[in-house]
Design a protein around this motif. Sequence first.
Motif, PDB file in Angstrom:
ATOM      1  N   LEU A 110    -113.457  33.456 -56.436  1.00  0.00           N
ATOM      2  CA  LEU A 110    -114.094  32.145 -56.503  1.00  0.00           C
ATOM      3  C   LEU A 110    -114.942  31.823 -55.280  1.00  0.00           C
ATOM      4  O   LEU A 110    -115.802  30.947 -55.321  1.00  0.00           O
ATOM      5  N   CYS A 111    -114.676  32.547 -54.180  1.00  0.00           N
ATOM      6  CA  CYS A 111    -115.293  32.203 -52.902  1.00  0.00           C
ATOM      7  C   CYS A 111    -116.541  33.055 -52.653  1.00  0.00           C
ATOM      8  O   CYS A 111    -116.573  34.247 -52.956  1.00  0.00           O
ATOM      9  N   VAL A 112    -117.579  32.430 -52.084  1.00  0.00           N
ATOM     10  CA  VAL A 112    -118.803  33.155 -51.751  1.00  0.00           C
ATOM     11  C   VAL A 112    -119.097  33.111 -50.259  1.00  0.00           C
ATOM     12  O   VAL A 112    -120.009  33.799 -49.777  1.00  0.00           O
ATOM     13  N   ASP A 113    -118.388  32.288 -49.530  1.00  0.00           N
ATOM     14  CA  ASP A 113    -118.592  32.177 -48.087  1.00  0.00           C
ATOM     15  C   ASP A 113    -118.085  33.466 -47.414  1.00  0.00           C
ATOM     16  O   ASP A 113    -116.904  33.810 -47.525  1.00  0.00           O
ATOM     17  N   PRO A 114    -118.969  34.228 -46.683  1.00  0.00           N
ATOM     18  CA  PRO A 114    -118.544  35.498 -46.055  1.00  0.00           C
ATOM     19  C   PRO A 114    -117.376  35.324 -45.087  1.00  0.00           C
ATOM     20  O   PRO A 114    -116.471  36.162 -45.040  1.00  0.00           O
ATOM     21  N   ASP A 115    -117.369  34.227 -44.305  1.00  0.00           N
ATOM     22  CA  ASP A 115    -116.261  34.025 -43.365  1.00  0.00           C
ATOM     23  C   ASP A 115    -114.948  33.814 -44.108  1.00  0.00           C
ATOM     24  O   ASP A 115    -113.891  34.336 -43.721  1.00  0.00           O
ATOM     25  N   ALA A 116    -115.002  33.050 -45.202  1.00  0.00           N
ATOM     26  CA  ALA A 116    -113.789  32.797 -45.992  1.00  0.00           C
ATOM     27  C   ALA A 116    -113.297  34.092 -46.642  1.00  0.00           C
ATOM     28  O   ALA A 116    -112.089  34.352 -46.694  1.00  0.00           O
ATOM     29  N   ILE A 117    -114.222  34.900 -47.152  1.00  0.00           N
ATOM     30  CA  ILE A 117    -113.850  36.164 -47.785  1.00  0.00           C
ATOM     31  C   ILE A 117    -113.162  37.080 -46.774  1.00  0.00           C
ATOM     32  O   ILE A 117    -112.177  37.758 -47.086  1.00  0.00           O
ATOM     33  N   TYR A 118    -113.681  37.068 -45.528  1.00  0.00           N
ATOM     34  CA  TYR A 118    -113.057  37.900 -44.470  1.00  0.00           C
ATOM     35  C   TYR A 118    -111.594  37.504 -44.268  1.00  0.00           C
ATOM     36  O   TYR A 118    -110.701  38.351 -44.182  1.00  0.00           O
ATOM     37  N   HIS A 119    -111.342  36.202 -44.192  1.00  0.00           N
ATOM     38  CA  HIS A 119    -109.968  35.731 -43.964  1.00  0.00           C
ATOM     39  C   HIS A 119    -109.079  36.034 -45.170  1.00  0.00           C
ATOM     40  O   HIS A 119    -107.890  36.347 -45.008  1.00  0.00           O
ATOM     41  N   ILE A 120    -109.644  35.958 -46.366  1.00  0.00           N
ATOM     42  CA  ILE A 120    -108.865  36.301 -47.573  1.00  0.00           C
ATOM     43  C   ILE A 120    -108.480  37.778 -47.553  1.00  0.00           C
ATOM     44  O   ILE A 120    -107.354  38.147 -47.892  1.00  0.00           O
ATOM     45  N   GLU A 121    -109.415  38.619 -47.121  1.00  0.00           N
ATOM     46  CA  GLU A 121    -109.126  40.052 -47.031  1.00  0.00           C
ATOM     47  C   GLU A 121    -108.016  40.322 -46.005  1.00  0.00           C
ATOM     48  O   GLU A 121    -107.170  41.215 -46.201  1.00  0.00           O
TER      49      GLU A 121
END
Length: 510
Positions: free
Chosen positions: A301-312
């Motif tokens: 659902l997320c497209v923000d690169p910083d948010a994706i990094y934290h999810i990973e």
Amino acid sequence: MTNRYAIRIQDRGGFERRIPLGNLTILGRQNHCDVVLPDEMISRAHLRIECVDGKCWAEDLGSSHGTYQDGDRIKRIEWEPGTMLVLADGAYRIRLVPERLEATESNINAILSTAQQLTGEFDLEVLLRKSLDHLLRLSSQDRGFIMLWNGIALEVFVQRNLSENIDNAICLSMSSVHRVFYTGEPIWVSDLSTNEALRTQQSVVDLQLRTIICLPLTAKGKRIGVIYLDSRRLKPDTLDRNAFEAIVGLCAVAIDRTRLFEEGRRNSLLAAVGSVASNIVHDFKNVLFLIGGHAELLATLCVDPDAIYHIEQIQASVDRLSAMSSDVLEFARTKPIVKKQVDLAKFLNNEITNWQMRASELNIEITGSGPECTVCIEESKIISVIGNLFTNSIESLIGSEAKGRIQLLWDLTPGGVAIKVIDNGKGIPKNLLNKIFEPFFTYDKENGNGLGMATVKKFVEGHGGSVSADSEVGRGTTITIYLTQSKDAAPEAQNDEGLPKTPNADKEAT
């Protein structure tokens, strides 16, 4: 004041024993003699020794090959303390020695001090060091080591003033030391200068040795190891042989008790781990599954690169915790070992090949060698064992300035095979070596759950084997695994106690 006498008997091989004398003592080849001398040159009843009013008399009983003093054949003589009699052209040499009343107090004090020093010590490594140092001090010897039976072979656990290659540092062959353990017969040479069989050996000349003591360690009627001591000095007569052997027996009992205590403590810890694992790990993994599922959903659902990094990062942590949980469950599981016959050389060479590529990426060289042989193992368990050991070695080599090297070596032993993983990494402090097999213990690691070496021990012991570690900071680590002989191999000759007989024990002479 002389209270009683004893005789020191030296046989053709140069080995000695000490026998206290009564009023009348008969020496001969027949079993009904007070002292049996099993040599064909000795007559059935060879020599009579009488002790009367503080004096001793020696009488040859008409033996075929005679009894001699200073080259003259005797019939009956007054035997002076310190003088030697030669039986049957040198089959035996016997010397009369006084036992003094004042020595009794010294012996009792030595036995009491031993009991005091060893009572209450439940750390095996500390106990072995204390025992060896105490025995060296009491016997006035310079060097020595203690070997213990690990279920498959004798292993050196502690040594003093000897090089790492002990076999080349002592004048006895190591097989002779093993024979003391297998037969229970001690080696006691109080003065090598009078020992014709040993004094001309080059190793004795090079080492300038004067005394050798090698005794079995026996507890509860079962031999658990052997102690070796030697010296360039003559041993003073402040402690007699019987008292010293009693003290060695006390040490053996203390060692056996401590090993049982450590095994009981470890079993209690394993039981606690199993209880924790069964009660919480399954629930813990269920929670991790939910966290991981929500993280995957957020990633879609997320497209923000910083948010994706934290999810990973969350997903990676979940994966790591899941793997740790699986390790705990695997460690706590009591699934039986299912073994089959395996070509060990082919099996281990394959493991070397599998690890060489990833090790080479870290500039680490992995090599191995050993003879063709077969063992009965569960391959998946030993793959896990080798993997844990290789992983530890690689981690200890990362960041090292020297070229990293790991060796996987294997060889046949009297009871099976020995497998060694040797590295030239950072090493482990001596005071931590006895802890590395405990669950959840880690040393000098950023990651890890502390179950790697505990799992190694569990799997190896599940195969009926044993594992030991030797390490020194800055010089690397050696892990040795002992596995029992293949079930399909020819059964090895055993003695009455079920221990393997030493090779060529009947033929070998020291």
